[in-house]
Design a protein around this motif. Structure first.
Motif, PDB file in Angstrom:
ATOM      1  N   LEU A 184       0.843  -1.192   0.000  1.00 15.65           N
ATOM      2  CA  LEU A 184       0.000   0.000   0.000  1.00 15.65           C
ATOM      3  C   LEU A 184       0.879   1.243   0.000  1.00 15.65           C
ATOM      4  O   LEU A 184       1.441   1.635   1.024  1.00 15.65           O
ATOM      5  CB  LEU A 184      -0.908   0.020   1.235  1.00 15.65           C
TER       6      LEU A 184
ATOM      7  N   ASN B 232      -0.358   4.372  -5.159  1.00 17.05           N
ATOM      8  CA  ASN B 232      -0.703   3.125  -5.828  1.00 17.05           C
ATOM      9  C   ASN B 232      -0.564   1.944  -4.881  1.00 17.05           C
ATOM     10  O   ASN B 232       0.028   2.056  -3.807  1.00 17.05           O
ATOM     11  CB  ASN B 232       0.178   2.912  -7.066  1.00 17.05           C
ATOM     12  N   ALA B 233      -1.125   0.835  -5.303  1.00 15.25           N
ATOM     13  CA  ALA B 233      -1.000  -0.425  -4.572  1.00 15.25           C
ATOM     14  C   ALA B 233      -0.553  -1.492  -5.561  1.00 15.25           C
ATOM     15  O   ALA B 233      -0.824  -1.404  -6.755  1.00 15.25           O
ATOM     16  CB  ALA B 233      -2.324  -0.823  -3.933  1.00 15.25           C
TER      17      ALA B 233
ATOM     18  N   LEU C  64      -4.321   4.481  -6.658  1.00 13.09           N
ATOM     19  CA  LEU C  64      -5.181   4.930  -5.571  1.00 13.09           C
ATOM     20  C   LEU C  64      -5.569   6.384  -5.807  1.00 13.09           C
ATOM     21  O   LEU C  64      -4.751   7.194  -6.250  1.00 13.09           O
ATOM     22  CB  LEU C  64      -4.471   4.782  -4.225  1.00 13.09           C
ATOM     23  N   THR C  65      -6.810   6.717  -5.510  1.00 12.44           N
ATOM     24  CA  THR C  65      -7.308   8.061  -5.757  1.00 12.44           C
ATOM     25  C   THR C  65      -7.459   8.813  -4.450  1.00 12.44           C
ATOM     26  O   THR C  65      -7.220   8.292  -3.370  1.00 12.44           O
ATOM     27  CB  THR C  65      -8.681   7.983  -6.460  1.00 12.44           C
TER      28      THR C  65
ATOM     29  N   ASP D  83     -11.845   6.068   1.178  1.00 12.36           N
ATOM     30  CA  ASP D  83     -11.048   4.849   1.289  1.00 12.36           C
ATOM     31  C   ASP D  83     -11.810   3.609   0.855  1.00 12.36           C
ATOM     32  O   ASP D  83     -11.219   2.641   0.394  1.00 12.36           O
ATOM     33  CB  ASP D  83     -10.564   4.670   2.735  1.00 12.36           C
TER      34      ASP D  83
ATOM     35  N   ASN E 195     -11.095   2.973  -2.705  1.00  8.80           N
ATOM     36  CA  ASN E 195      -9.767   2.394  -2.898  1.00  8.80           C
ATOM     37  C   ASN E 195      -9.739   0.922  -2.509  1.00  8.80           C
ATOM     38  O   ASN E 195      -9.093   0.107  -3.177  1.00  8.80           O
ATOM     39  CB  ASN E 195      -8.728   3.176  -2.084  1.00  8.80           C
TER      40      ASN E 195
ATOM     41  N   LYS F 283     -11.158  -1.105  -5.252  1.00 10.48           N
ATOM     42  CA  LYS F 283     -10.217  -1.183  -6.380  1.00 10.48           C
ATOM     43  C   LYS F 283      -9.133  -2.216  -6.112  1.00 10.48           C
ATOM     44  O   LYS F 283      -8.708  -2.931  -7.015  1.00 10.48           O
ATOM     45  CB  LYS F 283      -9.600   0.199  -6.639  1.00 10.48           C
ATOM     46  N   ILE F 284      -8.677  -2.297  -4.863  1.00  8.73           N
ATOM     47  CA  ILE F 284      -7.626  -3.258  -4.503  1.00  8.73           C
ATOM     48  C   ILE F 284      -8.174  -4.684  -4.496  1.00  8.73           C
ATOM     49  O   ILE F 284      -7.480  -5.635  -4.872  1.00  8.73           O
ATOM     50  CB  ILE F 284      -7.022  -2.900  -3.132  1.00  8.73           C
TER      51      ILE F 284
ATOM     52  N   LEU G 240      -7.344   3.240   5.601  1.00 12.88           N
ATOM     53  CA  LEU G 240      -7.205   2.342   4.456  1.00 12.88           C
ATOM     54  C   LEU G 240      -6.639   1.000   4.906  1.00 12.88           C
ATOM     55  O   LEU G 240      -7.071  -0.056   4.432  1.00 12.88           O
ATOM     56  CB  LEU G 240      -6.304   2.979   3.393  1.00 12.88           C
TER      57      LEU G 240
END
Length: 375
Positions: A89, A93-94, A113-114, A118, A121, A124-125, A161
């Motif tokens: 993390l 980005n991740a 990551l935006t 959270d 995000n 998205k992950i 997060l």
């Protein structure tokens, strides 16, 4: 790491220790294990037998042995050994990867990551994690391991997060999830298989847009009571210096991070290269302007590291991230400066180069395994 003991209550610790010895290359046979641990031949044989039965280890013929008689069988990580889903993390980005127990990634995916909530995000992950799980149905997944640059155990919004992702993984898969500081995680992998193998006292420095790191003392990282490691990038080198996002002045990363150096080098050369590009230029042909800037960078890093040396004497400084592109002669200058006092200090580039922090993703859970806690 402590030596093994013949006591049934320490069986899980001994199993973790034996696996550590094999993965780190310190023991390649049952004979080695008995010698390194102090365990009886029967106890070490039984532990190895369990690992072979459970498909953690395999024994293979040693091709280098041409002697007559019974060939020596070497221990190695089994291809069927459990895997770890590691998540790095970062701030922007991740990276999600499937790792084997030696810390080698097989499949990876990156996620931007935006600045949104959270929960966005986390979703998205989870997408690449779901994909890796779906394509790994034949694998045994030990659990999830998160290496984060976000503060641990803090109420700041950025920290949520970590917890939100951990909770989502627990709810979705019901497998163990461990979280650790990215710098400490990277240092653990360097300690296991990298440049700091078998060293108990070393410092790790990741030079990228920020400066992250870890300070190992006595075989373990120095941490605060919330689990965060040494904030090397926020060591002040000038109390009247530049303001830093942490609220301090004169923090090292304000002067010596890759982004700070890139800006400085662009200003003095009028060239539009990135930090890696400037380092590659200097490796091919000397430019006095770049030379001055990189020497100044080493002076500032050396000043900060000398402070750490007064806290815990390191035998090795490992440089990674974009710092892996710095020409070797400048790291030699840093090594000479740090060795001017008591004892020799080596400075080397990370075994994992620019990906040093990302490659540390499996370390929080792997450390639990090698400590015997998972067993």
């Amino acid at each position: 790491m402590r030596i093994g003991l013949n006591n049934s209550s320490l069986k899980t610790f001994n199993k973790g220790f034996v696996l550590w010895l094999v993965l780190s290359g310190q023991a390649t046979s049952r004979i080695d294990i008995a010698a390194k641990t102090g365990l009886t031949k029967m106890t070490s044989t039984n532990i190895v037998g369990e690992f072979i039965h459970d498909n953690y280890l395999v024994e293979v013929a040693d091709a280098s042995e041409n002697k007559r008689g019974r060939p020596i069988r070497k221990l190695a990580l089994s291809p069927a050994a459990p895997k770890i889903v590691g998540i790095y993390l970062g701030k922007k980005n991740a990276r999600v990867s499937l790792f084997d127990l030696s810390g080698t990634p097989a499949r990876s995916a990156r996620v931007s990551l935006t600045e949104e909530d959270d929960s966005v995000n986390v979703n998205k992950i989870l997408e690449p994690i779901d994909q890796i799980i779906r394509t790994s149905l034949s694998e045994r997944i030990l659990g999830f391991s998160i290496a984060t640059v976000h503060e641990i155990g803090c109420s700041a919004s950025s920290t949520s997060l970590n917890d939100r992702l951990k909770n989502a993984l627990n709810e979705r898969y019901g497998l163990p999830v461990k979280i650790g500081a990215a710098g400490d995680a990277a240092a653990f992998l360097e300690h296991l298989t990298g440049k700091a193998k078998n060293l108990d006292n070393f410092a790790l420095l990741n030079i990228s847009d920020d400066i992250d790191g870890s300070l190992y003392n006595g075989g373990a990282p120095i941490k605060d009571n919330k689990g965060n490691g040494v904030r090397i990038g926020h060591i002040s080198i000038d109390y009247n210096g530049l303001s830093c996002s942490c609220g301090n002045r004169g923090c090292l990363q304000s002067y010596a991070s890759a982004s700070a150096m890139e800006k400085k080098l662009r200003d003095i050369t009028k060239l539009k290269a990135d930090f890696q590009g400037f380092c590659e230029m200097q490796s091919k042909k000397n430019d006095s302007r770049i030379d001055w800037a990189l020497k100044d960078m080493m002076d500032k890093i050396g000043f900060a590291l000398s402070t750490l040396q007064n806290i815990s004497r390191s035998d090795l400084i490992v440089i990674g991230g974009k710092g892996a592109y710095i020409p070797d002669r400048y790291l030699s200058k840093l090594e000479k400066a740090l060795s001017a006092g008591e004892g020799k200090v080596k400075v080397e580039k990370s075994a994992f180069g620019e990906e040093m922090l990302e490659r540390g993703a499996p370390a929080p859970l792997l450390q639990e395994l090698l400590s015997g806690n998972v067993f």
